[in-house]
Design an enzyme around this catalytic site. Structure first.
Site, PDB file in Angstrom:
ATOM      1  N   HIS A   1     -37.317   5.566 -20.718  1.00 48.42           N
ATOM      2  CA  HIS A   1     -36.302   5.569 -19.658  1.00 48.42           C
ATOM      3  C   HIS A   1     -36.639   6.561 -18.546  1.00 48.42           C
ATOM      4  O   HIS A   1     -35.812   7.375 -18.120  1.00 48.42           O
ATOM      5  CB  HIS A   1     -34.913   5.841 -20.240  1.00 48.42           C
TER       6      HIS A   1
ATOM      7  N   SER B   1     -29.460   1.487 -24.964  1.00 49.98           N
ATOM      8  CA  SER B   1     -30.844   1.089 -24.695  1.00 49.98           C
ATOM      9  C   SER B   1     -31.128  -0.286 -25.290  1.00 49.98           C
ATOM     10  O   SER B   1     -30.531  -1.274 -24.890  1.00 49.98           O
ATOM     11  CB  SER B   1     -31.799   2.166 -25.231  1.00 49.98           C
TER      12      SER B   1
END
Length: 415
Positions: free
Chosen positions: A201, A92
């Site tokens: 996400h 990420s």
């Protein structure tokens, strides 16, 4: 030569007091903290070392502090050695740290970008009533089937992270996650609620995208010096434009960490080093990389330094880029029996490669290295080597030498 992969952690690795020993013992860390503090308008040292624990876990603060600390630790790790890195990636947020370490953007731009990212994500999830859970001890396909069954009842839970074969992170509203938890546990999964601010996400982050995209357009991305693997595709970024495009959709797309790991394992990655606080990624990688060895620089700095020194020594014993080009030129099968064409397209370029091999290989310029690759391509084309084999040989050479920044080779193969 063992391929080395550097990985950087994402949000979730932060904790109150993180990096204090690195800050106290290394001027480069103190300098980066000071530089970043001037950019963001608050003291990172105060945030990490003296602020209440709840502050450093806030998304807008956690992301900046993780980026700066992880990158500063990377500088400490590499300040007295040039390590032979084959690839970089991050989980990420950590992907931006990897891009920074690979020279794809400046430190200043990285800090500003992550500041905008954290602020946009925190604003998006404020009072949203969303969160994340991790489903473990159940194969990914079974988790996906459970999610599909649950969502058929009018719910909206989404896969956020494909971390490992038996670790899948899910995003959704708190009520939906509670219902799905019971659904998964009834079928044998263990479900862990994650201490995060919202449904990262996933499409729940859509409102954060405009501000983040605006910040992305203010950053000048360049070609990474080593391949950096994307969370969105699971493969290496192909160009500066692909970096921008991938990062723009990362907030609403699942993290394909297991795909990244699988891609790198397939490419024979043998040594993995996590650079950042704690060892979240080390735990995730252990057992997932086959016979590969996994280390955490934060937890075992001296062991990591010893491993890197060993890789540096191994690198010195390997043939350089020109030597590998000579070997590839000699090893490829000839399918062209036109004597004149062979003399012009194989013999002459091979002699030029031999002349390049007489130079000091440690001081070859990128232009000279590119010339060597171009000569190899000429030889392989003349020999009528299939294009797929040409690409594999060139990529293998670039991977072994750490010269992956010489990407004009892709254009050469397309002509």
């Amino acid at each position: 030569m063992k391929d080395l992969v550097i990985v950087f952690p994402g949000q979730g690795s932060q904790f109150a007091g993180m990096g204090k020993q690195w800050f106290d013992g290394n001027r480069v860390v103190r300098d980066r903290f000071g530089q970043a503090s001037d950019l963001v308008g608050y003291s990172l040292a105060d945030l990490c070392f003296t602020a209440p624990p709840a502050e450093v876990t806030r998304t807008r603060f956690a992301q900046v502090s993780l980026l700066v600390l992880s990158y500063a630790m990377y500088e400490v790790m590499t300040e007295d050695r040039k390590i032979p890195v084959s690839a970089m990636t991050g989980h990420s947020l950590g992907e931006i740290t990897a891009l920074l370490a690979a020279g794809a953007l400046t430190f200043e731009d990285a800090v500003r970008l992550v500041k905008a990212r954290g602020e946009a994500m925190e604003s998006c999830v404020a009072e949203s009533g969303t969160g994340m859970v991790a489903a473990v001890r159940m194969p990914v396909a079974d988790v996906e089937k459970c999610v599909e069954e649950f969502n058929s009842g009018g719910h909206d839970v989404q896969v956020a992270n494909y971390n490992a074969e038996a670790q899948t992170v899910l995003s959704g509203t708190l009520d939906d996650l509670k219902g799905l938890t019971a659904h998964l546990e009834d079928r044998g999964a263990k479900v862990v609620k994650l201490n995060v601010a919202g449904a990262f996400h996933s499409s729940f982050m859509a409102d954060a995208v405009p501000a983040y995209t605006e910040a992305l357009h203010e950053v000048e991305f360049t070609e990474p010096t080593v391949p950096v693997y994307s969370n969105v595709t699971g493969e290496a970024h192909e160009s500066p434009q692909s970096i921008r495009e991938s990062l723009a959709v990362q907030l609403t797309s699942p993290v394909r960490w297991s795909a990244i790991v699988a891609s790198l394992v397939e490419r024979k990655a043998a040594v993995w080093v996590e650079v950042g606080p704690k060892q979240v990624l080390k735990k995730m990688l252990t057992g997932a990389v086959g016979s590969g060895e996994v280390h955490s620089f934060d937890e075992e700095p001296e062991r990591v330094r010893a491993v890197l020194d060993q890789l540096v020594e191994l690198k010195k014993r390997e043939p350089g880029l020109v030597g590998l080009c000579l070997g590839a030129a000699a090893a490829t099968r000839n399918r062209n029996f036109d004597t004149a064409a062979y003399d012009q397209g194989v013999v002459l370029p091979y002699r030029k490669l031999q002349e390049l091999s007489k130079l000091d290989q440690e001081t070859l310029s990128d232009e000279q290295k590119q010339t060597a690759l171009d000569l190899l391509l000429t030889i392989m084309r003349t020999k009528q080597v299939p294009e797929a084999e040409q690409r594999d040989r060139v990529e293998s050479i670039l991977r072994r030498t750490g010269d992956a920044g010489l990407r004009t080779i892709a254009g050469a193969l397309a002509t």
